[in-house]
Enzyme design. Structure first.
Site, PDB file in Angstrom:
ATOM      1  N   LYS A 257       0.839  -1.205   0.000  1.00  0.00           N
ATOM      2  CA  LYS A 257       0.000   0.000   0.000  1.00  0.00           C
ATOM      3  C   LYS A 257       0.874   1.254   0.000  1.00  0.00           C
ATOM      4  O   LYS A 257       0.571   2.234  -0.682  1.00  0.00           O
ATOM      5  CB  LYS A 257      -0.935  -0.021   1.217  1.00  0.00           C
TER       6      LYS A 257
ATOM      7  N   GLN B  16      -4.594  -1.707   9.571  1.00  0.00           N
ATOM      8  CA  GLN B  16      -4.454  -3.023   8.935  1.00  0.00           C
ATOM      9  C   GLN B  16      -5.021  -4.111   9.851  1.00  0.00           C
ATOM     10  O   GLN B  16      -4.660  -4.200  11.025  1.00  0.00           O
ATOM     11  CB  GLN B  16      -2.961  -3.291   8.632  1.00  0.00           C
TER      12      GLN B  16
ATOM     13  N   ASP C 159     -10.834   2.392   3.794  1.00  0.00           N
ATOM     14  CA  ASP C 159     -11.130   0.969   3.603  1.00  0.00           C
ATOM     15  C   ASP C 159     -12.618   0.759   3.312  1.00  0.00           C
ATOM     16  O   ASP C 159     -13.016  -0.305   2.846  1.00  0.00           O
ATOM     17  CB  ASP C 159     -10.771   0.177   4.871  1.00  0.00           C
TER      18      ASP C 159
END
Ligand code: NDP
Length: 284
Positions: free
Chosen positions: A53, A97, A120
């Site tokens: 990412k 995460q 997200d």
């Protein structure tokens, strides 16, 4: 005729080039999209995702920071950091995460992120907005799947879409996005009886169960569009999807590979969400 392969890597690269131009323009007008990624503990898979990412952000010019916390961090400490980033106007996207250590309840972390910075797309407010057809930051994997289908002008309206898997991050939301595109959607899961009865009638099959090679040509209708979300690590270290690619491609019309399929699209849509969050569209 063997299936056409939809490469998420190629499509992702094309989209990232367009995004780079947009980010350059934003930077020229004084806005640099910024993504904060928080990682807890030293899970090797999580570390590799986070590195991916960070690298991808860099390629399109998004500035990113990775904050590493020890696996012993408390939920309160993590919530404190999220609160600080929520209030920092220079931070446009916040990603924690997953998975998190067991002393931290994931649902508490997801709701703590400002929905306007929830790149997200996991916050219940964004999920609710998505389900009611409002402007939202969409969950990245489902968003990537829809983008792949649209990139090939694959008809969705009126088609039977079968989704294997009902997780909050993949199965459920991808079904909702397909429904919004006027597909007729069937969800299958581990308790589904006679799975093949459903998969055989699928015009579009989304395999997101995390079961290596569970789908082959025997499960498919001729000409089906097969999107393989699964990422399964085999004993020899290789990665494989939920679909037996060699078998399925004999009968499918379109198919996505693993690796280089849905995975790169997930990261690409994260970048898109970060740009969108920086522009503030999700607030409108
Ligand atoms: P979860 O484990 O949260 O969900 C799996 C789902 O599959 C569950 O709903 C489960 O049913 C269902 N399922 C499991 N076994 C079967 C079976 N034999 N038949 C039918 N349904 C079954 O996984 P995720 O949704 O998080 O991820 C799914 C897969 O996608 C994983 O391999 C993951 O690594 C991968 N993934 C890939 C991404 C990418 O970018 N390419 C991003 C995210 C995930 P039940 O609800 O009944 O338990």
């Amino acid at each position: 005729m063997p299936a056409e392969i939809i490469s998420g890597k190629e499509l992702g690269n094309e989209l990232r080039q367009e995004m780079k131009k947009e980010v350059d323009q934003l930077k020229n007008s004084g806005l640099t999209p910024h993504l904060t990624v928080i990682i807890v503990g030293d899970n090797p898979a999580s570390r590799s995702y986070v590195r991916g990412k960070e690298k991808a952000s860099d390629t399109v010019g998004i500035s990113s920071e990775v904050i590493e916390l020890p696996s012993s961090v408390t939920e309160e400490e993590l919530l404190g950091l999220i609160d600080q980033k929520n209030r920092d106007a220079s931070v446009h996207g916040i990603l924690v995460q997953l998975p998190l250590p067991e002393q931290i309840r994931e649902e508490n972390i997801i709701v703590a992120i400002d929905p306007a910075k929830d790149v997200d797309g996991f916050h219940p407010i964004n999920i609710g907005r998505m389900m009611t057809g409002q402007d939202a930051l969409l969950p990245c994997t489902p968003y990537g799947i829809i983008t792949m289908l649209k990139s090939r002008n694959i008809p969705i309206e009126g088609k039977h879409a079968v989704v294997i898997g009902r997780s909050n991050i993949v199965g459920k939301p991808v079904g909702q996005l397909l429904l919004a595109e006027n597909a007729t959607v069937t969800y299958c899961h581990s308790k589904t009886d006679k799975l093949t009865d459903y998969t055989k009638s699928a015009d579009i099959l989304i395999a997101a169960a995390g079961r290596a090679n569970m789908i082959n040509k025997e499960h498919l209708k001729e000409g089906a569009v097969v999107i393989d979300v699964g990422i399964n690590r085999m004993e020899d270290g290789s990665l494989t999807g939920d679909v037996d690619f060699e078998s399925a491609k004999e009968i499918a019309s379109y198919i996505t590979p693993v690796p280089r399929g849905v995975g790169p699209m997930t990261i690409t849509m994260l970048l898109k969400n970060t740009i969108q969050a920086a522009k503030g569209l999700a607030n409108s």
